[in-house]
Scaffold this active site. Sequence first.
Site, PDB file in Angstrom:
ATOM      1  N   ARG A  50       0.838  -1.212   0.000  1.00 47.33           N
ATOM      2  CA  ARG A  50       0.000   0.000   0.000  1.00 47.33           C
ATOM      3  C   ARG A  50       0.874   1.264   0.000  1.00 47.33           C
ATOM      4  O   ARG A  50       0.566   2.249  -0.672  1.00 47.33           O
ATOM      5  CB  ARG A  50      -0.956  -0.013   1.197  1.00 47.33           C
ATOM      6  CG  ARG A  50      -1.932   1.166   1.173  1.00 47.33           C
ATOM      7  CD  ARG A  50      -3.031   1.050   2.212  1.00 47.33           C
ATOM      8  NE  ARG A  50      -2.518   1.172   3.567  1.00 47.33           N
ATOM      9  CZ  ARG A  50      -3.265   1.050   4.655  1.00 47.33           C
ATOM     10  NH1 ARG A  50      -4.569   0.787   4.553  1.00 47.33           N
ATOM     11  NH2 ARG A  50      -2.737   1.180   5.854  1.00 47.33           N
ATOM     12  N   LYS A 149      -2.350   7.181   1.294  1.00 43.45           N
ATOM     13  CA  LYS A 149      -2.197   7.453   2.736  1.00 43.45           C
ATOM     14  C   LYS A 149      -1.104   8.508   2.859  1.00 43.45           C
ATOM     15  O   LYS A 149       0.066   8.192   3.055  1.00 43.45           O
ATOM     16  CB  LYS A 149      -1.847   6.138   3.451  1.00 43.45           C
ATOM     17  CG  LYS A 149      -2.163   6.176   4.932  1.00 43.45           C
ATOM     18  CD  LYS A 149      -2.148   4.768   5.508  1.00 43.45           C
ATOM     19  CE  LYS A 149      -2.047   4.769   7.007  1.00 43.45           C
ATOM     20  NZ  LYS A 149      -3.077   5.500   7.724  1.00 43.45           N
ATOM     21  N   GLU A 182     -15.699   7.492   6.132  1.00 40.71           N
ATOM     22  CA  GLU A 182     -14.938   6.755   7.145  1.00 40.71           C
ATOM     23  C   GLU A 182     -14.810   7.642   8.369  1.00 40.71           C
ATOM     24  O   GLU A 182     -15.303   8.775   8.382  1.00 40.71           O
ATOM     25  CB  GLU A 182     -13.555   6.364   6.610  1.00 40.71           C
ATOM     26  CG  GLU A 182     -12.691   7.556   6.237  1.00 40.71           C
ATOM     27  CD  GLU A 182     -11.314   7.159   5.735  1.00 40.71           C
ATOM     28  OE1 GLU A 182     -10.911   5.993   5.868  1.00 40.71           O
ATOM     29  OE2 GLU A 182     -10.617   8.055   5.221  1.00 40.71           O
TER      30      GLU A 182
END
Length: 281
Positions: A50, A149, A182
């Site tokens: 990721r 991220k 989220e």
Amino acid sequence: MKVYIDGKFYKKEEAAVSVFDHGLLYGDGVFEGIRIYRDRVFKLKEHVARLYRSAQAILLKIPLGEEEMERAIQETVSVNNKKDGYIRVLVTRGDGELGIDPSSCQRAKVIIIVGDIQLYPQEYYENGIEIVTAASRRIPSDCLDPRVKSLNYLNNILAKLEAKQAGCLEAVMLNKEGFVSECTGDNIFIVRKGELYMPAPHHGALDGITMGTVVELAAAFDIKSHQASLTRYDLYTSEECFLTGTGAEIIPVIRIDGRTIGSGKPGTTTKRLIKAFHEFT
Ligand code: PMP
């Protein structure tokens, strides 16, 4: 504590970056949070993959290959002799000029910190937490993909401040269309007719590794999971609700914007998944 910076280890007091690092100047960089459970780095490959996808998406070249990165992380864990803990991996754009142009940054900086993890207090895992909806909306996924991220968490921080002002530990964020995305540092699930529903990345959610683990554990119990467009109504009328994240693991939610969820206690599906998660980690 020994901190890894670009292949060398530094004492905590000596581990520092330049004030010209674009990670500091502009939040230009990517990161991962990873857990160590009983001497084992949890889902290391998935986290490293990721990290590299985040870097690829923002045109950031990490000066190590994925396997070298995995080895550097393992080495930092060994050097720190941590059996249970938390790893923070950061890749910043590196030192550059004061302008935003990333081409002034010659080399990305790789930092690995191994520390302890601050989970929510145990009572919340047993009794559940209360959350609120933040007024701050999630940055649209077509402006900044939530799967990146990045080191820029200001959007989440603003919502976290709202949670704190409301006396809560977490806040749920909606996207521009009003669908649930989220929480500030966790993914959100609801249980409806015994099945799991959660927002997708295009709703503004990070592609959470804990979320993926929960979906796998649920499948082993024959519990189906669905990515869905969820509104606040869906949250308020859910049978159960819980949050997932590397730091939080699985935490039950028992109240949302003053509405009691289910019986007001962590539900059976949530408790089953928490137990399975602990056995798995
Ligand atoms: N959403 C956000 C915004 C996060 O920062 C995180 C990680 N703390 C999560 C979801 C959960 O992702 P993961 O399970 O991969 O830690």
